[in-house]
Design a protein around this motif. Structure first.
Motif, short mmCIF file in Angstrom:
data_model
loop_
_atom_site.label_atom_id
_atom_site.label_comp_id
_atom_site.label_asym_id
_atom_site.label_seq_id
_atom_site.Cartn_x
_atom_site.Cartn_y
_atom_site.Cartn_z
N LYS A 437 6.15 8.76 -4.91
CA LYS A 437 4.86 8.09 -4.82
C LYS A 437 3.74 8.94 -5.41
O LYS A 437 2.60 8.47 -5.54
N THR A 438 4.06 10.18 -5.72
CA THR A 438 3.11 11.05 -6.40
C THR A 438 3.62 11.30 -7.82
O THR A 438 4.82 11.29 -8.07
N SER A 439 2.71 11.51 -8.76
CA SER A 439 3.10 11.73 -10.15
C SER A 439 3.42 13.19 -10.42
O SER A 439 4.26 13.51 -11.27
N GLN A 440 2.73 14.08 -9.72
CA GLN A 440 2.97 15.51 -9.86
C GLN A 440 2.47 16.21 -8.61
O GLN A 440 1.37 15.93 -8.13
N ALA A 441 3.29 17.09 -8.08
CA ALA A 441 2.92 17.83 -6.88
C ALA A 441 3.45 19.25 -6.99
O ALA A 441 4.57 19.46 -7.46
N ARG A 478 -6.04 10.86 -9.99
CA ARG A 478 -6.77 11.00 -8.73
C ARG A 478 -5.91 11.82 -7.78
O ARG A 478 -4.67 11.77 -7.84
N TRP A 479 -6.55 12.58 -6.91
CA TRP A 479 -5.79 13.38 -5.96
C TRP A 479 -5.06 12.43 -5.00
O TRP A 479 -5.58 11.39 -4.61
N ALA A 480 -3.82 12.78 -4.68
CA ALA A 480 -3.00 11.93 -3.84
C ALA A 480 -3.47 11.99 -2.39
O ALA A 480 -3.62 13.07 -1.82
N HIS A 481 -3.69 10.84 -1.79
CA HIS A 481 -4.17 10.76 -0.42
C HIS A 481 -2.97 10.82 0.54
O HIS A 481 -2.62 9.83 1.19
N LEU A 482 -2.36 11.99 0.60
CA LEU A 482 -1.21 12.19 1.47
C LEU A 482 -1.65 12.16 2.93
O LEU A 482 -2.77 12.57 3.26
N VAL A 505 -4.48 25.43 1.80
CA VAL A 505 -5.55 24.46 1.55
C VAL A 505 -5.02 23.34 0.67
O VAL A 505 -4.00 23.49 -0.02
N TYR A 506 -5.70 22.18 0.68
CA TYR A 506 -5.27 21.03 -0.12
C TYR A 506 -6.36 20.69 -1.14
O TYR A 506 -7.54 20.56 -0.78
N ASP A 507 -5.97 20.55 -2.39
CA ASP A 507 -6.90 20.30 -3.49
C ASP A 507 -7.24 18.81 -3.55
O ASP A 507 -6.37 17.96 -3.75
#
Length: 519
Positions: A437-441, A478-482, A505-507
């Motif tokens: 569900k994320t494109s890159q992590a 857009r940053w993933a809203h995990l 920390v989360y970017d």
């Protein structure tokens, strides 16, 4: 065996951000296509011998100075033509219609009404007379050419689609190639399969069979060398070449010490052990760490990593005898971006393709079996060739590896910490069904220390940043809203399992203004 490219479509690119998406959609319909720039020579268009031509959108106005123009050869070939957005405006202008700036520009969703039958809309009309589509235009057709009839309208565009009254020429103001146009696939299928009468020859098994024959005929009994990085492209090349020529393929895997967690062992387990591919593993970790000592500039690190990779690869290649070919994982987007305004077939390898490019003085002939394929097609080939889906569908990984995810100077200790933290992040993403569900992590190592408390003890250690984005084209993201609980779990695991980390920390930066990678 029938030529898988004998039935094909040509896409003329006028600068749209969606042009490659058009090509991918046509390929998904099992028909081969290529992209040519709008200013390519007429003879090139003629020589391609397309069964149909699609004109892409573009950012310009047809009235602007030096705006891209329509090559007359496109209409002289007497093949079906589909104009999309800017392509529609060019057709309207060519046939005597009028195009002007719209008072109400349309960017995003729009509702299109189909007033009556059209050959292009046969798969959706009359079951649907109203379509949800994606618009992206400032200009619009305000006066239709005399030889055309209107086939779709919106509240702001009286001519949202049109077709020639006697010729197979069609035009759409909206974009059927984007997912937001709900019936876009059916519209493109109607044009590709029925109007253009293209055969569905571009299929994974046909592609593999054709490439195996071509590789075998080209290489003969020669030895082929491949720089195996562990990434998707080089792994698929290895699997395809091995199927074609077996032990005539020799892969060199350079362990830079900047790879994913235990990736070196995984590459050997997959390629050498499971698939029985001849892989030479070179442990050059210390060589890379020594060369990167004291270097903190991102571009300098990239160049050093690329240079060392080239030298190590060259040294191993020179140890081998009777090698005549060098295989590379160049894919079609690389070719397009490297070709300038030509046909997209210029024989240019982007400098970043193999961590800085392989040496020109190896005196080997180049073989690039994936150069006609998009990334999604490469992945399908990989699975068909026996590579594990979880490897083939991995997120992008930079050529210089962890070297650009360690801010500042690269040290072995930093690389070890980062690889473990990144592994925990990815492992939990997979476990919670969030990876796809994320494109890159990925994780990033920050060379600063922060105070923490573990039990009754004070801990003064490093900081890890987590980065996850969602994107379609990687041009914007857009940053993933995990979920917060998930991020808390990952943070807890990293701090508890890696003694050298005291804070996570989360970017939450999107692109733009930030980039996806930190360096």
């Amino acid at each position: 065996m029938k030529n898988i490219k004998s039935s094909k479509i040509l896409i003329i690119d006028f600068g749209s951000q969606y042009t490659q998406l058009i090509a991918r959609r046509v390929r998904e319909l099992n028909v081969y296509c290529e992209i040519y720039a709008w200013d390519v020579a007429a003879e090139k268009i003629r020589e391609f011998n397309a069964q149909a031509i699609i004109l892409s959108g573009g950012p310009e106005s047809v009235h602007a100075d030096n705006a891209p123009t329509l090559n007359p050869i496109v209409l002289e070939l007497d093949v079906p033509v589909l104009g999309i957005c800017y392509g529609m405006q060019l057709l309207a202008q060519h046939y005597g219609g009028a195009v002007d700036s719209s008072d109400k520009k349309e960017f995003g969703y729009a509702s299109v009404e189909l007033p009556g039958p059209s050959h292009l809309f046969e798969q959706v009309y009359p079951n649907k007379s109203q379509l949800d589509v994606w618009m992206s235009h400032g200009d619009k057709v305000i006066e239709m050419p005399a030889d055309f009839e209107c086939t779709a309208i919106t509240s702001t565009s009286p001519f949202a689609a049109m077709q020639h009254k006697s010729k197979p020429i069609y035009a759409l103001q909206f974009h059927p190639e984007v997912e937001h146009t709900i019936d876009g696939r059916d519209i493109l299928s109607q044009f590709v399969h029925h109007i253009s009468d293209c055969e569905q020859l571009w299929k994974t098994d046909n592609i593999i069979d054709t490439h195996v024959v071509e590789i075998h005929e080209k290489v003969g009994s020669d030895t082929v060398l491949l720089g195996l990085s562990g990434g998707v492209d080089s792994s698929v090349v290895a699997a395809l070449m091995h199927k074609a020529i077996g032990k005539q393929l020799v892969c060199v895997f350079v362990d830079t010490g900047l790879l994913r967690y235990q990736e070196g062992d995984q590459v050997m387990a997959t390629m050498a052990d499971k698939m029985d591919i001849h892989v030479i593993r070179v442990n050059a970790r210390q060589r890379f760490y020594d060369a990167l000592a004291g270097v903190d500039d991102p571009e300098a690190k990239r160049k050093i990593i690329g240079e060392i990779f080239i030298r190590v690869f060259e040294e191993e290649a020179n140890k081998l005898e009777q090698v005549k070919w060098l295989a590379q994982g160049t894919i079609y987007p690389d070719v397009i971006e490297s070709a300038g305004s030509d046909t997209g077939k210029a024989h240019v390898i982007k400098s970043h393709h193999n961590v800085g490019g392989l040496p020109d003085d190896l005196a080997l002939e180049l073989i690039e079996p994936l150069r006609d394929l998009f990334k999604d097609e490469v992945r399908k080939l990989g699975v068909e060739l026996g590579l594990a889906p979880e490897m083939v569908y991995r997120h992008p990984f930079p050529g210089p590896g962890l070297g650009v995810r360690i801010l500042g100077e690269v040290k072995e200790q930093y690389a070890d910490i980062l690889a473990r933290a990144d592994h925990i992040f990815i492992e939990e993403l997979r476990r919670h069904n969030l990876y796809d569900k994320t494109s890159q992590a990925f994780a990033v190592f920050l060379p600063v220390k922060s105070v923490g408390v573990v039990g009754d003890a004070r801990r003064y250690e490093y900081v890890i940043a987590l980065r996850a984005v969602e994107t379609i084209d990687f041009m914007t993201a857009r940053w993933a809203h995990l979920p917060h609980d998930f991020i808390g779990l990952v943070s807890s695991r990293i701090i508890n399992e890696i003694d050298q980390v005291s804070r996570v920390v989360y970017d939450v930066s999107s692109k733009p203004p930030a980039t996806i990678e930190w360096e």
